[in-house]
Enzyme design. Structure first.
Site, PDB file in Angstrom:
ATOM      1  N   ASP A 143      -1.190   1.759 -13.802  1.00  0.00           N
ATOM      2  CA  ASP A 143      -0.036   2.164 -14.597  1.00  0.00           C
ATOM      3  C   ASP A 143      -0.095   1.466 -15.957  1.00  0.00           C
ATOM      4  O   ASP A 143      -0.438   0.283 -16.043  1.00  0.00           O
ATOM      5  CB  ASP A 143       1.252   1.770 -13.864  1.00  0.00           C
ATOM      6  CG  ASP A 143       2.483   2.026 -14.706  1.00  0.00           C
ATOM      7  OD1 ASP A 143       2.933   3.170 -14.773  1.00  0.00           O
ATOM      8  OD2 ASP A 143       2.974   1.050 -15.325  1.00  0.00           O
ATOM      9  N   LYS A 163       1.014   9.672   2.802  1.00  0.00           N
ATOM     10  CA  LYS A 163       1.371  10.783   1.925  1.00  0.00           C
ATOM     11  C   LYS A 163       0.932  10.546   0.484  1.00  0.00           C
ATOM     12  O   LYS A 163       1.023   9.437  -0.041  1.00  0.00           O
ATOM     13  CB  LYS A 163       2.879  11.037   1.970  1.00  0.00           C
ATOM     14  CG  LYS A 163       3.339  11.611   3.295  1.00  0.00           C
ATOM     15  CD  LYS A 163       4.697  12.259   3.226  1.00  0.00           C
ATOM     16  CE  LYS A 163       5.819  11.276   3.098  1.00  0.00           C
ATOM     17  NZ  LYS A 163       7.133  11.928   3.257  1.00  0.00           N
ATOM     18  N   HIS A 175      16.900  10.707   2.485  1.00  0.00           N
ATOM     19  CA  HIS A 175      16.002  11.627   1.794  1.00  0.00           C
ATOM     20  C   HIS A 175      16.374  13.092   2.024  1.00  0.00           C
ATOM     21  O   HIS A 175      15.548  13.982   1.869  1.00  0.00           O
ATOM     22  CB  HIS A 175      14.558  11.383   2.248  1.00  0.00           C
ATOM     23  CG  HIS A 175      14.010  10.071   1.803  1.00  0.00           C
ATOM     24  ND1 HIS A 175      14.411   8.868   2.342  1.00  0.00           N
ATOM     25  CD2 HIS A 175      13.091   9.754   0.845  1.00  0.00           C
ATOM     26  CE1 HIS A 175      13.765   7.877   1.759  1.00  0.00           C
ATOM     27  NE2 HIS A 175      12.962   8.387   0.843  1.00  0.00           N
TER      28      HIS A 175
END
Length: 444
Positions: free
Chosen positions: A107, A208, A323
């Site tokens: 990042d 994921k 979620h």
């Protein structure tokens, strides 16, 4: 095996698969002709008057390591370079005379803080490397970022078996790099080094990967775990308090769903852990115990839920608490809320739903909300309207095989998954009480 279906005869035979001198041979249970390496895969051959069909059952097993470590960027620490390998794999790799290669995606904000240390690490270890800083924000979480990574990896050149791609950053960085790695040559190993508390607890320990697509959060993605995740909480020292609070929401999720002890720890120590950024305090054994225990329990409970269901074949998932509404809310007002903040607003509302359904007492609700506020998490948002809630639950129903599969707390540290749609009456009453009580305290 002979079976009769609709008056037509069919014959099914199960075949095992054995590798002999590099060639795979199918063998029926009745006729074992050769000895060799036996596969877990099976082939079922079905003969009928319509022809022949084959059903393949091939188990897919992933092994990955989640390693807590200190001083990851210290050149004397082997973890970043070799921590993903077992003992025998390491011996084989070290016998290779070629210098190791590493492609690192970092990042861009993390690069400003730690980029020089990453470079120094690989230089000191004699590694051929390339560092690609990218703006890995939720707004940029798209396939274009994945394509950029793939183009750079292709130009750099790596061995897709032995030279894992390294991702250093928060959850968006880990998700995007994971997707790129899963696509490059159909699957290239990758390593996750989370630098935020949220990614440390959540994104780094699962399988994921994904990017946003068509206005939806993580609508494109895959289930491919890293070969390893290296967890170093010293990265938290350079995080702003809001990012610490953001990560604590995911920890609280696990506490509410399945660990009363973790909830009580966060209830009593949460504010202190927030302000000390979960750093181990050598002069205070109590603080060390709190930080270490909180992180350990959060990771253990997360792995307990993820490991048996990496591909989400079972849609009943406790980790989906927080979620159901948050994806719609987060994407609608991006970038106003961080992911953990949106999750906490969702959890806060669902606590009121649980009270309305008689699953939680008012006292338990008050303790949960107070715990959230003590960790400086938002508990209400004006854009989380009743209409948004209803829309989100309808979408959930559509994409969860016709069942709501709503995790709700049934106590402090216990939960159940509810399948039926929540009645509008309960939602309306819960939303009204939620708004009346919290819109002026800790809301946005």
């Amino acid at each position: 095996m002979i079976s009769n279906n609709n008056s037509s005869c069919s014959q099914q035979t199960k075949f095992n698969l054995v590798q002999v001198k590099g060639t795979w041979i199918r063998q029926s249970d009745q006729f074992q002709l050769a000895e060799g390496k036996l596969s877990d895969a099976k082939i079922y051959e079905n003969k009928s008057e319509h022809g022949v069909s084959w059903t393949v059952v091939s188990p897919v097993v992933f092994t990955y390591r989640v390693i807590q470590c200190k001083n990851t960027l210290d050149p004397t620490n082997d973890t970043l370079l070799w921590g993903h390998l077992g003992e025998e794999e390491l011996k084989h790799t070290l016998s290779n005379c070629k210098p190791p290669k590493r492609f690192v995606v970092i990042d861009e904000n993390v690069n400003k803080l730690y980029g020089s240390q990453v470079s120094q690490y690989f230089k000191a270890r004699g590694v051929v490397y390339k560092i690609l800083p990218l703006p890995t924000t939720e707004e940029n979480k798209c396939m274009e970022l994945v394509t950029k990574i793939l183009e750079e990896v292709h130009e750099f050149g790596i061995d897709r078996r032995s030279e894992p791609i390294v991702a250093i950053g928060g959850g968006v960085c880990l998700d995007v790099v994971g997707l790129a790695a899963s696509l490059y040559r159909r699957r290239t190993p990758y390593i996750r080094v989370p630098t935020t508390l949220l990614s440390y607890i959540d994104a780094s320990v699962g399988a994921k990967t994904g990017v946003n697509f068509a206005g939806g959060k993580n609508k494109l993605g895959s289930y491919v775990p890293p070969v390893a995740a290296f967890l170093d909480c010293s990265f938290f020292q350079t995080l702003p308090p809001r990012q610490i609070s953001n990560g604590m929401a995911e920890m609280l999720k696990m506490a509410l769903m399945k660990h009363r002890g973790l909830f009580e720890l966060m209830e009593t120590e949460g504010r202190k852990l927030l302000h000390t950024k979960l750093q181990v305090c050598e002069t205070s054994p109590e603080q060390e115990d709190s930080a270490t225990a909180t992180i350990r329990i959060a990771i253990e409970t997360m792995l307990e839920e993820l490991a048996p269901n990496l591909w989400e074949d079972d849609l009943d998932r406790l980790v989906d608490f927080g979620h159901l509404i948050s994806p719609e809310l987060e994407m609608r007002i991006l970038p106003a809320l961080l992911h953990g903040e949106a999750v906490n607003i969702d959890m806060s509302f669902m606590v009121y739903v649980a009270v309305q359904k008689g699953l939680l007492t008012v006292d338990e609700k008050n303790r949960i909300i107070q715990c959230m506020l003590s960790m400086e998490l938002p508990v209400w948002h004006r854009d989380c309207t009743l209409e948004l809630v209803q829309k989100s639950l309808k979408e959930r129903l559509k994409h969860s095989a016709g069942s709501l599969r709503m995790p709700l707390p049934t106590g402090l540290g216990t939960a159940e998954i509810f399948h039926g749609m929540i009645g509008d009456g309960i939602l309306c009453q819960a939303h009204k009480k939620w708004t009346d009580e919290l819109s002026s305290s800790g809301g946005k």
